[in-house]
Design an enzyme around this catalytic site. Structure first.
Site, PDB file in Angstrom:
ATOM      1  N   ASN A  13       0.882  -1.167   0.000  1.00  0.00           N
ATOM      2  CA  ASN A  13       0.000   0.000   0.000  1.00  0.00           C
ATOM      3  C   ASN A  13       0.917   1.212   0.000  1.00  0.00           C
ATOM      4  O   ASN A  13       1.464   1.590   1.029  1.00  0.00           O
ATOM      5  CB  ASN A  13      -0.892  -0.033   1.255  1.00  0.00           C
ATOM      6  CG  ASN A  13      -1.705   1.237   1.408  1.00  0.00           C
ATOM      7  OD1 ASN A  13      -1.864   2.000   0.457  1.00  0.00           O
ATOM      8  ND2 ASN A  13      -2.226   1.463   2.610  1.00  0.00           N
ATOM      9  N   TRP A  14       1.072   1.782  -1.192  1.00  0.00           N
ATOM     10  CA  TRP A  14       2.067   2.862  -1.329  1.00  0.00           C
ATOM     11  C   TRP A  14       1.612   4.170  -0.702  1.00  0.00           C
ATOM     12  O   TRP A  14       2.405   5.082  -0.528  1.00  0.00           O
ATOM     13  CB  TRP A  14       2.374   3.093  -2.814  1.00  0.00           C
ATOM     14  CG  TRP A  14       3.161   2.009  -3.480  1.00  0.00           C
ATOM     15  CD1 TRP A  14       3.477   0.767  -2.987  1.00  0.00           C
ATOM     16  CD2 TRP A  14       3.750   2.064  -4.793  1.00  0.00           C
ATOM     17  NE1 TRP A  14       4.210   0.056  -3.890  1.00  0.00           N
ATOM     18  CE2 TRP A  14       4.390   0.837  -5.017  1.00  0.00           C
ATOM     19  CE3 TRP A  14       3.783   3.028  -5.792  1.00  0.00           C
ATOM     20  CZ2 TRP A  14       5.067   0.550  -6.204  1.00  0.00           C
ATOM     21  CZ3 TRP A  14       4.453   2.748  -6.985  1.00  0.00           C
ATOM     22  CH2 TRP A  14       5.096   1.524  -7.179  1.00  0.00           C
ATOM     23  N   LYS A  15       0.314   4.284  -0.433  1.00  0.00           N
ATOM     24  CA  LYS A  15      -0.246   5.530   0.113  1.00  0.00           C
ATOM     25  C   LYS A  15       0.075   6.706  -0.826  1.00  0.00           C
ATOM     26  O   LYS A  15       0.115   6.515  -2.029  1.00  0.00           O
ATOM     27  CB  LYS A  15       0.262   5.757   1.543  1.00  0.00           C
ATOM     28  CG  LYS A  15       0.062   4.501   2.408  1.00  0.00           C
ATOM     29  CD  LYS A  15       0.251   4.714   3.864  1.00  0.00           C
ATOM     30  CE  LYS A  15       0.036   3.400   4.594  1.00  0.00           C
ATOM     31  NZ  LYS A  15       0.042   3.540   6.043  1.00  0.00           N
ATOM     32  N   HIS A  99      -9.468   1.823   4.517  1.00  0.00           N
ATOM     33  CA  HIS A  99      -8.212   1.957   5.260  1.00  0.00           C
ATOM     34  C   HIS A  99      -8.410   2.938   6.415  1.00  0.00           C
ATOM     35  O   HIS A  99      -9.149   3.915   6.286  1.00  0.00           O
ATOM     36  CB  HIS A  99      -7.103   2.447   4.321  1.00  0.00           C
ATOM     37  CG  HIS A  99      -5.760   2.368   4.962  1.00  0.00           C
ATOM     38  ND1 HIS A  99      -5.298   3.336   5.817  1.00  0.00           N
ATOM     39  CD2 HIS A  99      -4.799   1.419   4.900  1.00  0.00           C
ATOM     40  CE1 HIS A  99      -4.095   2.982   6.258  1.00  0.00           C
ATOM     41  NE2 HIS A  99      -3.777   1.824   5.710  1.00  0.00           N
ATOM     42  N   GLU A 101      -6.689   5.258   7.490  1.00  0.00           N
ATOM     43  CA  GLU A 101      -6.393   6.666   7.152  1.00  0.00           C
ATOM     44  C   GLU A 101      -7.573   7.306   6.429  1.00  0.00           C
ATOM     45  O   GLU A 101      -7.848   8.498   6.609  1.00  0.00           O
ATOM     46  CB  GLU A 101      -5.104   6.745   6.317  1.00  0.00           C
ATOM     47  CG  GLU A 101      -3.871   6.494   7.191  1.00  0.00           C
ATOM     48  CD  GLU A 101      -2.707   5.833   6.467  1.00  0.00           C
ATOM     49  OE1 GLU A 101      -2.687   5.831   5.223  1.00  0.00           O
ATOM     50  OE2 GLU A 101      -1.825   5.302   7.171  1.00  0.00           O
ATOM     51  N   GLU A 171      -5.839  -4.518  10.450  1.00  0.00           N
ATOM     52  CA  GLU A 171      -4.812  -3.512  10.690  1.00  0.00           C
ATOM     53  C   GLU A 171      -5.117  -2.754  11.980  1.00  0.00           C
ATOM     54  O   GLU A 171      -5.906  -1.791  11.964  1.00  0.00           O
ATOM     55  CB  GLU A 171      -4.765  -2.520   9.526  1.00  0.00           C
ATOM     56  CG  GLU A 171      -4.406  -3.156   8.200  1.00  0.00           C
ATOM     57  CD  GLU A 171      -3.728  -2.170   7.264  1.00  0.00           C
ATOM     58  OE1 GLU A 171      -2.687  -2.514   6.711  1.00  0.00           O
ATOM     59  OE2 GLU A 171      -4.232  -1.046   7.109  1.00  0.00           O
ATOM     60  N   GLY A 177       2.133   2.521  10.653  1.00  0.00           N
ATOM     61  CA  GLY A 177       3.126   3.585  10.476  1.00  0.00           C
ATOM     62  C   GLY A 177       3.792   4.022  11.774  1.00  0.00           C
ATOM     63  O   GLY A 177       4.470   5.044  11.810  1.00  0.00           O
ATOM     64  N   SER A 217       3.001  -1.872  10.360  1.00  0.00           N
ATOM     65  CA  SER A 217       4.443  -1.965  10.633  1.00  0.00           C
ATOM     66  C   SER A 217       4.998  -3.368  10.386  1.00  0.00           C
ATOM     67  O   SER A 217       5.911  -3.821  11.076  1.00  0.00           O
ATOM     68  CB  SER A 217       4.753  -1.499  12.057  1.00  0.00           C
ATOM     69  OG  SER A 217       4.363  -0.144  12.223  1.00  0.00           O
ATOM     70  N   GLY A 238       2.700  -1.108   4.231  1.00  0.00           N
ATOM     71  CA  GLY A 238       2.852   0.297   3.875  1.00  0.00           C
ATOM     72  C   GLY A 238       4.310   0.632   3.634  1.00  0.00           C
ATOM     73  O   GLY A 238       4.865   0.361   2.565  1.00  0.00           O
ATOM     74  N   GLY A 239       4.943   1.215   4.632  1.00  0.00           N
ATOM     75  CA  GLY A 239       6.315   1.715   4.506  1.00  0.00           C
ATOM     76  C   GLY A 239       7.291   0.737   3.855  1.00  0.00           C
ATOM     77  O   GLY A 239       8.068   1.112   2.963  1.00  0.00           O
TER      78      GLY A 239
HETATM   79  P1  PGA Z   1       2.646   0.419   7.558  1.00  0.00           P
HETATM   80  O1  PGA Z   1       1.216   0.645   6.872  1.00  0.00           O
HETATM   81  O2  PGA Z   1       3.143  -0.908   7.070  1.00  0.00           O
HETATM   82  O3  PGA Z   1       3.482   1.571   7.089  1.00  0.00           O
HETATM   83  O4  PGA Z   1       2.416   0.430   9.044  1.00  0.00           O
HETATM   84  C1  PGA Z   1       0.333  -0.424   6.711  1.00  0.00           C
HETATM   85  C2  PGA Z   1      -0.930   0.073   6.095  1.00  0.00           C
HETATM   86  O5  PGA Z   1      -1.346   1.196   6.433  1.00  0.00           O
HETATM   87  O6  PGA Z   1      -1.563  -0.615   5.279  1.00  0.00           O
END
Ligand code: PGA
Length: 257
Positions: A13-15, A99, A101, A171, A177, A217, A238-239
Site C-alpha cells: 500500500n504505497w499511500k 483503510h 487513514e 490492521e 506507520g 508496521s 505500507g512503509g
Molecule cells: P505500515 O502501513 O506498514 O506503514 O504500518 C500499513 C498500512 O497502512 O496498510
C-alpha cells in the site's frame, strides 16, 4: 483450520508516495526479484496517478496492481472521485477499501465502506477491506466487539460467493506507520476471531476460503513470524513496500512459510 486452501497475498500500500518515474523504477526493480514467486499473490496498490504506469510496467508479470480507494457510485457529480468501473476498465484487479487513514482523515464510515465494497465487487474488482481497532479500544478490551461490528457492517448484504473474492486486512490502527507491530500472537488472535465471525455469519467453508491479512508496521524482520500463524494469510504493507528489497523479503517469507 487449513491454511493450504488459501493463497497468501502480500500487497503493498504505497499511500501518497511515488511520482510516475519513481513508481516505474520501483516496479522495474521488483519485477526480477519476485519473478520466481509461485505461492504468493504479489500486489502493488498505488496512487491513481501511477496506475497506468504500474499496469504497463507489470504487464505479463506476476505482479498485480491495485488502487487505494474507489467511490461507490458508478458515475456522476462527485468531483475528485474515481469509480470502480474506471479502475476495472484500466485492468486494475484490486482496491484497498476502508483503510484507517481514509476513515480517520476523510470521514469514511462503515456504511460507505460497505457501499464501496459492493460497487467494487459489481465492477469485478477484488476488494481489500481494512478493519482494526484504535489503541484505546484495545485498552478498553473491546477489540472483538469493534472488529465484529466492522465485519458485519462492511460486508452487509454481500453474499458468500462475493465474500470469497474479498480480502480482509486486519490492521490495528495503533500499529500503522508507528513501528509498533502487533505481536504474532495478537495478530493471530484477531485474524482467528475474524474467521470465526465469518463462520457464524456465512459458514465454516466460506470462512476457511477467505484470505485474511495482517497490516501495521510489518517489515522484513517480523514478517516470517507473522505469516507463520495459521490465520494470517499474508500482509498489507505500507512503509516496507516502498523498498524493493524489504518488500521482496516479506514476499519470500510468505512463499516459504
Ligand atoms: P505500515 O502501513 O506498514 O506503514 O504500518 C500499513 C498500512 O497502512 O496498510
Amino acid at each position: 483450520m487449513n491454511k493450504n486452501v488459501r493463497k497468501a497475498v502480500i500487497a503493498g500500500n504505497w499511500k501518497m508516495n511515488k511520482t510516475r518515474p519513481e513508481a516505474k523504477a520501483l516496479l522495474e526493480e521488483l519485477k526480477p526479484m519476485v519473478a520466481d514467486i509461485k505461492n504468493v499473490e504479489v500486489v502493488a496498490c498505488v496512487p491513481f496517478t501511477n496506475l497506468e504506469t504500474a499496469l504497463a510496467v507489470t504487464e505479463g508479470t506476476n505482479i498485480k496492481i491495485g488502487a487505494e480507494n474507489c467511490h461507490f457510485e458508478k458515475s456522476g457529480a462527485f468531483t475528485g472521485e474515481i469509480s470502480a468501473d474506471m479502475l476495472a476498465e484500466m485492468g486494475v484487479e484490486y482496491v484497498v477499501l476502508g483503510h484507517s487513514e481514509r476513515r480517520q482523515y476523510f470521514a469514511e464510515t462503515d456504511e460507505t465502506v460497505n457501499k464501496r465494497t459492493v460497487a467494487a465487487l459489481a465492477a469485478g474488482l477484488k476488494p481489500i477491506v481494512c478493519v482494526g481497532e484504535l489503541l484505546w479500544e484495545r485498552e478498553c478490551n473491546i477489540t472483538e466487539e469493534v472488529i465484529a461490528r466492522q465485519i458485519k457492517l462492511d460486508f452487509f448484504g454481500i453474499n458468500a460467493d462475493d465474500l470469497k473474492k474479498c480480502i480482509i486486512a486486519y490492521e490495528p490502527v495503533w500499529a500503522i506507520g508507528t513501528g509498533k507491530t502487533a505481536t504474532a500472537d495478537q495478530a493471530e488472535e484477531v485474524c482467528a476471531f475474524i474467521r470465526a465471525t465469518l463462520a457464524k455469519l456465512y459458514s465454516a467453508e466460506v470462512a476457511e476460503a477467505v484470505t485474511i491479512q495482517y497490516g501495521g508496521s510489518m517489515n522484513a524482520a517480523n514478517a516470517a513470524e507473522l505469516v507463520s500463524k495459521t490465520n494470517v494469510d499474508g500482509g498489507l504493507i505500507g512503509g516496507a513496500s516502498l523498498k524493493a528489497a524489504d518488500f521482496t523479503t516479506i514476499i519470500n517469507a510468505a512463499e516459504n512459510g
